[in-house]
Design a protein around this motif. Structure first.
Motif, PDB file in Angstrom:
ATOM      1  N   SER A 180      -7.154  12.314 -21.910  1.00 52.53           N
ATOM      2  CA  SER A 180      -6.188  11.385 -21.325  1.00 52.53           C
ATOM      3  C   SER A 180      -6.013  11.585 -19.823  1.00 52.53           C
ATOM      4  O   SER A 180      -5.273  10.825 -19.177  1.00 52.53           O
ATOM      5  CB  SER A 180      -4.827  11.550 -22.018  1.00 52.53           C
ATOM      6  OG  SER A 180      -4.340  12.872 -21.845  1.00 52.53           O
ATOM      7  N   LEU A 181      -6.681  12.563 -19.238  1.00 53.53           N
ATOM      8  CA  LEU A 181      -6.525  12.854 -17.811  1.00 53.53           C
ATOM      9  C   LEU A 181      -7.413  11.961 -16.962  1.00 53.53           C
ATOM     10  O   LEU A 181      -8.468  11.493 -17.404  1.00 53.53           O
ATOM     11  CB  LEU A 181      -6.875  14.319 -17.531  1.00 53.53           C
ATOM     12  CG  LEU A 181      -6.042  15.383 -18.258  1.00 53.53           C
ATOM     13  CD1 LEU A 181      -6.573  16.771 -17.906  1.00 53.53           C
ATOM     14  CD2 LEU A 181      -4.565  15.269 -17.898  1.00 53.53           C
ATOM     15  N   GLU A 182      -6.974  11.734 -15.725  1.00 52.78           N
ATOM     16  CA  GLU A 182      -7.837  11.097 -14.729  1.00 52.78           C
ATOM     17  C   GLU A 182      -8.791  12.154 -14.168  1.00 52.78           C
ATOM     18  O   GLU A 182      -8.484  13.351 -14.183  1.00 52.78           O
ATOM     19  CB  GLU A 182      -6.993  10.516 -13.592  1.00 52.78           C
ATOM     20  CG  GLU A 182      -6.005   9.450 -14.025  1.00 52.78           C
ATOM     21  CD  GLU A 182      -6.690   8.160 -14.477  1.00 52.78           C
ATOM     22  OE1 GLU A 182      -7.813   7.894 -13.990  1.00 52.78           O
ATOM     23  OE2 GLU A 182      -6.108   7.450 -15.305  1.00 52.78           O
ATOM     24  N   LEU A 183      -9.924  11.715 -13.669  1.00 52.91           N
ATOM     25  CA  LEU A 183     -10.877  12.673 -13.097  1.00 52.91           C
ATOM     26  C   LEU A 183     -10.228  13.495 -11.985  1.00 52.91           C
ATOM     27  O   LEU A 183     -10.465  14.701 -11.875  1.00 52.91           O
ATOM     28  CB  LEU A 183     -12.106  11.934 -12.560  1.00 52.91           C
ATOM     29  CG  LEU A 183     -13.042  11.311 -13.610  1.00 52.91           C
ATOM     30  CD1 LEU A 183     -14.159  10.553 -12.920  1.00 52.91           C
ATOM     31  CD2 LEU A 183     -13.613  12.368 -14.539  1.00 52.91           C
ATOM     32  N   THR A 184      -9.393  12.854 -11.164  1.00 58.52           N
ATOM     33  CA  THR A 184      -8.782  13.570 -10.046  1.00 58.52           C
ATOM     34  C   THR A 184      -7.646  14.490 -10.476  1.00 58.52           C
ATOM     35  O   THR A 184      -7.069  15.197  -9.642  1.00 58.52           O
ATOM     36  CB  THR A 184      -8.274  12.570  -8.991  1.00 58.52           C
ATOM     37  OG1 THR A 184      -7.485  11.564  -9.633  1.00 58.52           O
ATOM     38  CG2 THR A 184      -9.434  11.918  -8.256  1.00 58.52           C
ATOM     39  N   ASP A 185      -7.308  14.485 -11.771  1.00 58.71           N
ATOM     40  CA  ASP A 185      -6.347  15.462 -12.286  1.00 58.71           C
ATOM     41  C   ASP A 185      -6.983  16.835 -12.467  1.00 58.71           C
ATOM     42  O   ASP A 185      -6.272  17.833 -12.654  1.00 58.71           O
ATOM     43  CB  ASP A 185      -5.778  15.012 -13.640  1.00 58.71           C
ATOM     44  CG  ASP A 185      -4.864  13.794 -13.516  1.00 58.71           C
ATOM     45  OD1 ASP A 185      -4.286  13.615 -12.436  1.00 58.71           O
ATOM     46  OD2 ASP A 185      -4.748  13.046 -14.502  1.00 58.71           O
ATOM     47  N   ILE A 186      -8.302  16.895 -12.422  1.00 55.11           N
ATOM     48  CA  ILE A 186      -9.029  18.143 -12.632  1.00 55.11           C
ATOM     49  C   ILE A 186      -9.153  18.881 -11.299  1.00 55.11           C
ATOM     50  O   ILE A 186      -9.683  18.321 -10.330  1.00 55.11           O
ATOM     51  CB  ILE A 186     -10.434  17.879 -13.216  1.00 55.11           C
ATOM     52  CG1 ILE A 186     -10.329  17.064 -14.491  1.00 55.11           C
ATOM     53  CG2 ILE A 186     -11.171  19.189 -13.456  1.00 55.11           C
ATOM     54  CD1 ILE A 186      -9.523  17.706 -15.591  1.00 55.11           C
ATOM     55  N   GLY A 192     -13.274  12.251  -3.033  1.00 52.29           N
ATOM     56  CA  GLY A 192     -14.681  12.154  -2.649  1.00 52.29           C
ATOM     57  C   GLY A 192     -15.610  12.448  -3.819  1.00 52.29           C
ATOM     58  O   GLY A 192     -16.601  11.742  -4.035  1.00 52.29           O
ATOM     59  N   ASN A 193     -15.294  13.507  -4.587  1.00 53.48           N
ATOM     60  CA  ASN A 193     -16.099  13.818  -5.773  1.00 53.48           C
ATOM     61  C   ASN A 193     -16.026  12.679  -6.777  1.00 53.48           C
ATOM     62  O   ASN A 193     -17.037  12.314  -7.392  1.00 53.48           O
ATOM     63  CB  ASN A 193     -15.593  15.098  -6.445  1.00 53.48           C
ATOM     64  CG  ASN A 193     -15.602  16.286  -5.523  1.00 53.48           C
ATOM     65  OD1 ASN A 193     -14.590  16.567  -4.885  1.00 53.48           O
ATOM     66  ND2 ASN A 193     -16.710  16.987  -5.442  1.00 53.48           N
ATOM     67  N   ALA A 194     -14.809  12.131  -6.980  1.00 54.17           N
ATOM     68  CA  ALA A 194     -14.630  11.053  -7.954  1.00 54.17           C
ATOM     69  C   ALA A 194     -15.456   9.828  -7.568  1.00 54.17           C
ATOM     70  O   ALA A 194     -16.038   9.156  -8.433  1.00 54.17           O
ATOM     71  CB  ALA A 194     -13.159  10.697  -8.084  1.00 54.17           C
ATOM     72  N   ALA A 195     -15.519   9.520  -6.269  1.00 53.59           N
ATOM     73  CA  ALA A 195     -16.315   8.375  -5.815  1.00 53.59           C
ATOM     74  C   ALA A 195     -17.802   8.615  -6.084  1.00 53.59           C
ATOM     75  O   ALA A 195     -18.529   7.703  -6.509  1.00 53.59           O
ATOM     76  CB  ALA A 195     -16.071   8.131  -4.328  1.00 53.59           C
ATOM     77  N   ARG A 196     -18.265   9.835  -5.846  1.00 55.91           N
ATOM     78  CA  ARG A 196     -19.674  10.150  -6.117  1.00 55.91           C
ATOM     79  C   ARG A 196     -19.969  10.068  -7.612  1.00 55.91           C
ATOM     80  O   ARG A 196     -21.014   9.562  -8.025  1.00 55.91           O
ATOM     81  CB  ARG A 196     -19.997  11.545  -5.582  1.00 55.91           C
ATOM     82  CG  ARG A 196     -21.479  11.904  -5.685  1.00 55.91           C
ATOM     83  CD  ARG A 196     -21.842  13.116  -4.859  1.00 55.91           C
ATOM     84  NE  ARG A 196     -21.186  14.331  -5.321  1.00 55.91           N
ATOM     85  CZ  ARG A 196     -20.218  14.951  -4.663  1.00 55.91           C
ATOM     86  NH1 ARG A 196     -19.762  14.459  -3.521  1.00 55.91           N
ATOM     87  NH2 ARG A 196     -19.677  16.056  -5.140  1.00 55.91           N
ATOM     88  N   LEU A 197     -19.030  10.550  -8.435  1.00 54.06           N
ATOM     89  CA  LEU A 197     -19.202  10.449  -9.883  1.00 54.06           C
ATOM     90  C   LEU A 197     -19.222   8.993 -10.335  1.00 54.06           C
ATOM     91  O   LEU A 197     -20.011   8.614 -11.206  1.00 54.06           O
ATOM     92  CB  LEU A 197     -18.084  11.209 -10.593  1.00 54.06           C
ATOM     93  CG  LEU A 197     -18.124  12.740 -10.478  1.00 54.06           C
ATOM     94  CD1 LEU A 197     -16.825  13.338 -10.999  1.00 54.06           C
ATOM     95  CD2 LEU A 197     -19.312  13.308 -11.252  1.00 54.06           C
ATOM     96  N   ALA A 198     -18.368   8.166  -9.741  1.00 50.70           N
ATOM     97  CA  ALA A 198     -18.320   6.747 -10.112  1.00 50.70           C
ATOM     98  C   ALA A 198     -19.641   6.059  -9.814  1.00 50.70           C
ATOM     99  O   ALA A 198     -20.105   5.212 -10.597  1.00 50.70           O
ATOM    100  CB  ALA A 198     -17.172   6.057  -9.383  1.00 50.70           C
ATOM    101  N   ARG A 199     -20.264   6.419  -8.688  1.00 50.59           N
ATOM    102  CA  ARG A 199     -21.563   5.822  -8.355  1.00 50.59           C
ATOM    103  C   ARG A 199     -22.625   6.197  -9.366  1.00 50.59           C
ATOM    104  O   ARG A 199     -23.616   5.491  -9.540  1.00 50.59           O
ATOM    105  CB  ARG A 199     -21.984   6.244  -6.945  1.00 50.59           C
ATOM    106  CG  ARG A 199     -21.144   5.610  -5.842  1.00 50.59           C
ATOM    107  CD  ARG A 199     -21.791   5.795  -4.485  1.00 50.59           C
ATOM    108  NE  ARG A 199     -21.826   7.194  -4.076  1.00 50.59           N
ATOM    109  CZ  ARG A 199     -20.860   7.796  -3.381  1.00 50.59           C
ATOM    110  NH1 ARG A 199     -19.769   7.103  -3.029  1.00 50.59           N
ATOM    111  NH2 ARG A 199     -20.960   9.057  -3.025  1.00 50.59           N
ATOM    112  N   ALA A 200     -22.413   7.343 -10.049  1.00 50.15           N
ATOM    113  CA  ALA A 200     -23.359   7.780 -11.090  1.00 50.15           C
ATOM    114  C   ALA A 200     -22.940   7.283 -12.466  1.00 50.15           C
ATOM    115  O   ALA A 200     -23.537   7.677 -13.469  1.00 50.15           O
ATOM    116  CB  ALA A 200     -23.448   9.302 -11.082  1.00 50.15           C
TER     117      ALA A 200
END
Length: 419
Positions: A180-186, A192-200
């Motif tokens: 249930s967490l958002e990626l940026t909760d980790i 910046g990491n979340a944007a790179r993950l989204a592109r993948a």
């Protein structure tokens, strides 16, 4: 890899630490929207905000000018890093009276390793830690406690119910609590990491947890990706001990100091503080770097290299040479100044000069000796002089706006002597 079967870690994370610390130290601030700023300036950003301020929508990073427009009566307090370090040491003593601390992660975060006999009572230990802090320090300074099989999951549990929370992520429940967490909760996944993950194609926790360790390493571009995978899947993660790489200080300059002369005066103060820390840690440097930045974080950079050096007069002479270069290259204004001593050499590894009886070598030794004497006298008399050095090289300068001393970085807590 080892996969713990129980709650081996207890993580203590204090809520809005700098702001709560000021409300603890100054009772008249309690219950009021307030924030902590690094220096007295309309253009600086808040480094901490109280719960009352958060309830009004004020966030860390907002500028003093913008907050004042929204809330004219908002209270701003200049950061007092030395007081926060004192409070931190008291907190450590209280926690260790209940459970040993494995590591101090930052000024407001510690992680404790639980014995097998303690793991079944982990939540009860967490309550004891919280109660002890409230009783022995005060109720204003609250913390959130999390338990988990490793450091990462215990930290995630601590952040899950902020403020003043208590939670556990048990190995047998994974991955349920994470989905249930958002990626940026980790911790470790910023925007910046979340944007790179989204592109993948990775936009949620379920997708992230389906990745393999090698995929995580590729996406992170380093072994940190594999360590993240291990932590999220409940494995222990041991990190190699980091080595000291530099000693430095930086400062945003007051408006009327944003010229080369003002930047030079401030840089001298910052360099002496950095060199004092370096000597106390037992290092010398082979290089000095100087950054002068403008409003857009552009500006001027220079570095000077030399044989291993740790005395103030030699380092200040190096700084003077760098400013002469900046002047020749027509660098007239600077919004901020940063200095760093790097390419470090332990003092014990410096070989004696075969020509050590030259006049130059003897002068250098005298300067080294005088620098150590000055350190000792300033440490002994520093508190009575309200932070001003008893002995200093050149004119005594006080930078307007408050606070030019040691500052608390995320992973470095200054020693008392730094102030």
């Amino acid at each position: 890899m080892r996969k713990p079967a129980g709650l081996e870690r207890l993580y203590v994370d204090f809520d809005s630490f700098f702001a709560s610390a000021e409300q603890h130290l100054q009772p008249h601030l309690r219950g009021k929207p307030m924030g902590v700023i690094p220096v007295a300036s309309e253009h600086t950003g808040l480094i901490a905000v109280s719960r009352e301020a958060k309830a009004l929508g004020i966030k860390r990073g907002a500028t003093v000018r913008d907050v004042r427009r929204q809330l004219p009566n908002f209270i701003f307090v200049n950061a007092r890093h030395e007081r926060y370090v004192e409070l931190h040491r008291t907190i450590v003593e209280v926690i260790e009276s209940i459970v040993p601390i494995k590591a101090v992660c930052s000024i407001d975060e510690v992680v404790c390793a639980l014995l097998p006999s303690e793991q079944a009572e982990g939540l009860a230990l967490g309550r004891r830690v919280k109660d002890a802090i409230a009783t022995r320090i005060g109720p204003t300074l609250t913390c959130s406690v999390g338990l988990g099989p490793n450091d990462l999951l215990a930290k995630i549990a601590a952040e899950a119910n902020k403020p003043d929370g208590l939670a556990a992520i048990r190995p047998e429940d994974l991955p349920g609590p994470l989905l249930s967490l958002e990626l940026t909760d980790i911790p470790g996944i910023a925007r910046g990491n979340a944007a790179r993950l989204a592109r993948a194609g990775v936009t949620d926790m379920a997708t992230l947890l389906r990745l393999q360790p090698k995929e995580m390493r590729r996406l992170w571009g380093s072994v940190e990706g594999e360590r993240m995978w291990m932590g999220l899947h409940g494995y222990t993660v041991e990190r190699p001990e980091t080595q000291r790489r530099m000693f430095g200080h930086g400062r945003v300059l007051p408006a009327d100091w944003r010229h080369l002369g003002g930047a030079y005066a401030a840089a001298r103060v910052l360099l002496v503080k950095a060199s004092r820390r370096m000597r106390r840690a037992g290092f010398s440097a082979r290089a000095l770097a100087l950054w002068l930045t403008d409003r857009n974080s552009a500006g001027w950079y220079g570095e000077d290299r030399f044989s291993p050096t740790w005395d103030d007069p030699s380092l200040l002479a190096s700084l003077s040479r760098l400013f002469l270069h900046a002047e020749r290259e027509d660098m007239r204004r600077s919004r901020s100044v940063h200095v760093a001593l790097y390419d470090l050499v332990p003092l014990r590894d410096i070989e004696e000069d075969l020509f050590g009886y030259t006049a130059e070598a003897q002068t250098k030794r005298r300067m080294e000796y005088l620098s150590v004497i000055a350190d000792r006298l300033n440490t002994h008399h520093g508190q009575t002089l309200k932070g001003h050095a008893l002995l200093h090289w050149g004119p005594s300068v006080e930078i307007p706006g408050g606070y030019a001393g040691a500052k608390i970085a995320f992973n470095r807590i200054p020693d008392a002597e730094d102030f």
